[in-house]
Design an enzyme around this catalytic site. Structure first.
Site, PDB file in Angstrom:
ATOM      1  N   ARG A 167       0.799  -1.224   0.000  1.00  0.00           N
ATOM      2  CA  ARG A 167       0.000   0.000   0.000  1.00  0.00           C
ATOM      3  C   ARG A 167       0.837   1.284   0.000  1.00  0.00           C
ATOM      4  O   ARG A 167       0.544   2.226  -0.735  1.00  0.00           O
ATOM      5  CB  ARG A 167      -0.922   0.058   1.232  1.00  0.00           C
ATOM      6  CG  ARG A 167      -2.224  -0.659   1.039  1.00  0.00           C
ATOM      7  CD  ARG A 167      -2.668  -1.228   2.345  1.00  0.00           C
ATOM      8  NE  ARG A 167      -1.739  -2.280   2.715  1.00  0.00           N
ATOM      9  CZ  ARG A 167      -1.874  -3.555   2.341  1.00  0.00           C
ATOM     10  NH1 ARG A 167      -2.910  -3.920   1.665  1.00  0.00           N
ATOM     11  NH2 ARG A 167      -0.973  -4.476   2.666  1.00  0.00           N
ATOM     12  N   THR A 168       1.848   1.328   0.851  1.00  0.00           N
ATOM     13  CA  THR A 168       2.573   2.590   0.982  1.00  0.00           C
ATOM     14  C   THR A 168       3.263   2.939  -0.339  1.00  0.00           C
ATOM     15  O   THR A 168       3.127   4.053  -0.849  1.00  0.00           O
ATOM     16  CB  THR A 168       3.589   2.522   2.142  1.00  0.00           C
ATOM     17  OG1 THR A 168       2.889   2.091   3.311  1.00  0.00           O
ATOM     18  CG2 THR A 168       4.230   3.868   2.405  1.00  0.00           C
ATOM     19  N   LYS A 188      25.801  -3.978  -2.321  1.00  0.00           N
ATOM     20  CA  LYS A 188      27.265  -4.006  -2.511  1.00  0.00           C
ATOM     21  C   LYS A 188      27.967  -3.358  -1.332  1.00  0.00           C
ATOM     22  O   LYS A 188      29.174  -3.194  -1.328  1.00  0.00           O
ATOM     23  CB  LYS A 188      27.644  -3.229  -3.780  1.00  0.00           C
ATOM     24  CG  LYS A 188      27.054  -3.745  -5.055  1.00  0.00           C
ATOM     25  CD  LYS A 188      27.609  -2.886  -6.209  1.00  0.00           C
ATOM     26  CE  LYS A 188      26.891  -3.111  -7.496  1.00  0.00           C
ATOM     27  NZ  LYS A 188      27.216  -2.070  -8.480  1.00  0.00           N
ATOM     28  N   ARG A 243      11.497   3.656   2.836  1.00  0.00           N
ATOM     29  CA  ARG A 243      11.219   2.695   3.923  1.00  0.00           C
ATOM     30  C   ARG A 243      12.497   1.918   4.171  1.00  0.00           C
ATOM     31  O   ARG A 243      13.151   1.465   3.218  1.00  0.00           O
ATOM     32  CB  ARG A 243      10.103   1.739   3.524  1.00  0.00           C
ATOM     33  CG  ARG A 243       9.934   0.602   4.507  1.00  0.00           C
ATOM     34  CD  ARG A 243       8.675  -0.184   4.260  1.00  0.00           C
ATOM     35  NE  ARG A 243       7.493   0.582   4.647  1.00  0.00           N
ATOM     36  CZ  ARG A 243       6.248   0.100   4.575  1.00  0.00           C
ATOM     37  NH1 ARG A 243       6.042  -1.118   4.130  1.00  0.00           N
ATOM     38  NH2 ARG A 243       5.229   0.841   4.947  1.00  0.00           N
ATOM     39  N   HIS A 251       5.952   5.747  11.372  1.00  0.00           N
ATOM     40  CA  HIS A 251       5.382   5.635  10.022  1.00  0.00           C
ATOM     41  C   HIS A 251       4.387   6.797   9.862  1.00  0.00           C
ATOM     42  O   HIS A 251       3.171   6.607   9.864  1.00  0.00           O
ATOM     43  CB  HIS A 251       4.697   4.275   9.892  1.00  0.00           C
ATOM     44  CG  HIS A 251       4.287   3.881   8.500  1.00  0.00           C
ATOM     45  ND1 HIS A 251       4.253   4.770   7.438  1.00  0.00           N
ATOM     46  CD2 HIS A 251       3.887   2.684   8.008  1.00  0.00           C
ATOM     47  CE1 HIS A 251       3.843   4.112   6.364  1.00  0.00           C
ATOM     48  NE2 HIS A 251       3.622   2.861   6.675  1.00  0.00           N
TER      49      HIS A 251
HETATM   50  C1  NCD Z   1       2.342  -1.214   8.075  1.00  0.00           C
HETATM   51  C2  NCD Z   1       3.842  -1.029   8.143  1.00  0.00           C
HETATM   52  O1  NCD Z   1       4.554  -1.236   7.154  1.00  0.00           O
HETATM   53  O2  NCD Z   1       4.284  -0.676   9.227  1.00  0.00           O
HETATM   54  N1  NCD Z   1       1.847  -1.363   6.759  1.00  0.00           N
HETATM   55  C3  NCD Z   1       1.570  -0.246   6.011  1.00  0.00           C
HETATM   56  O3  NCD Z   1       2.433   0.562   5.729  1.00  0.00           O
HETATM   57  N2  NCD Z   1       0.308  -0.041   5.646  1.00  0.00           N
HETATM   58  C4  NCD Z   1       1.819  -2.250   9.008  1.00  0.00           C
HETATM   59  C5  NCD Z   1       2.358  -3.646   8.939  1.00  0.00           C
HETATM   60  O4  NCD Z   1       3.223  -3.963   8.119  1.00  0.00           O
HETATM   61  O5  NCD Z   1       1.886  -4.457   9.725  1.00  0.00           O
END
Ligand code: NCD
Length: 312
Positions: free
Chosen positions: A59-60, A88, A109, A137
């Site tokens: 999703r993100t 590397k 991320r 997040h």
């Molecule tokens: C979450 C995350 O990556 O922290 N997912 C997200 O970004 N919607 C929650 C999860 O992975 O459980």
């Protein structure tokens, strides 16, 4: 929405990086975008978003890419570290310097807590934290707050329950910290003893004078809640697989538990869901986790347009 001009060129690393006014401005802009899909279309033509995903994401990453494309901009990047020079041995600081010389904004991320802060220090362009280990997040928080606002009409005067892995759940840390800034919020944390909130988050609540309570029983808490935020046990953050297996199914939200929830309860989940919400709950009108994921795209459009300075 004048307030959004202040976000031009800013990074978003932690949920408190933006003021409540700025977040309100983002929610208003998201709602305008949702109402009129031509709004801001083409506003980011010629701009590039570097999406650097060192950890899995559905999703993100997709909602950031969709957001940038819908604004008329373009995306580059990688979806796994194995295809970047991190494999590397390149340092994060060097990777970020490179991305900053190619793009106009970075969304990242990374499994390491603090990685987004470090990236923001080495970057000459805005850095958006799309999750740094079990820490924060903040764009999921924007998504969650917008969903609460859209479905309940307000963010203050609410009792919000968080259930599941509160120790490693970065979405919980960020949302709880953000909610504690609003008027008359009561936070109820429901988890097994081994997965309670980290002390540094609780210390913050004490400073903010936030009302919070820690419990182990979900069923008994159900009737009190305006919002229930379910979370998955974060398998990838456990040192020991036996502990994960023992704890993973501690809570399962099913129709029986939903029966003791309020009529206007809103059930959220950042997704992905594993077993913690049974599929029978999906058809309950109080289940809001799929619409929540869609709001994530609108709020990320609002965020990108603001930090790229195309709305002022
Ligand atoms: C979450 C995350 O990556 O922290 N997912 C997200 O970004 N919607 C929650 C999860 O992975 O459980």
């Amino acid at each position: 929405m004048q307030v959004l001009s202040r976000l031009k060129g800013k990074s978003l690393v932690e949920p408190e990086d933006f003021s409540l006014d700025e977040m309100d401005g983002l929610f208003e802009l998201s709602e305008n975008i949702e109402r009129n899909d031509k709004y801001l279309r083409e506003s980011c033509r010629g701009k590039l978003l570097a999406a650097l995903f060192f950890e899995p994401s559905t999703r993100t990453r997709l909602s950031f890419e969709a957001a940038m494309l819908r604004l008329g901009g373009s995306c580059l990047g990688f979806a796994e570290p194995g295809s970047s020079s991190a494999s590397k041995g390149e340092s994060l600081a060097d990777t970020i310097r490179m991305a900053a010389s190619y793009a106009d904004a970075i969304v990242m991320r990374n499994p390491k807590e603090g990685a987004a802060l470090l990236a923001s220090r080495y970057s000459s362009i805005p850095v958006i934290n799309a999750g740094d280990g079990g820490h924060h997040h903040p764009t999921q928080t924007l998504t969650d707050l917008l969903t609460i606002k859209r479905l309940l009409g307000k963010i203050g005067n609410l009792t919000v329950g968080f259930c599941g892995d509160l120790k490693f759940g970065r979405t919980v840390h960020s949302l709880a910290k953000a909610l504690a800034r609003y008027e008359n919020i009561k936070l109820i944390f429901i988890s097994p003893a081994e997965l309670t909130l980290p002390e540094y988050i609780k210390n913050n609540f004490k400073k903010q004078n936030a009302q919070f309570d820690e419990r182990e029983n979900l069923e008994k808490s159900m009737p009190e809640l305006d919002v229930l935020y379910m979370t998955r046990v974060q398998k990838e953050r456990f040192f020991n697989e036996d502990d994960y297996i023992r704890l993973k199914d501690t809570y399962v939200l099913d129709s029986d538990k939903m029966a003791s929830g309020r009529e206007k309860l809103v059930v959220l989940h950042p997704l992905p869901r594993v077993n913690e919400i049974s599929v029978e709950v999906d058809s309950d009108r109080r289940a809001a986790y799929f619409i929540q994921a869609k709001y994530g795209m609108y709020v990320r459009m609002a965020l990108l347009a603001s930090i790229l300075g195309v709305i002022c």
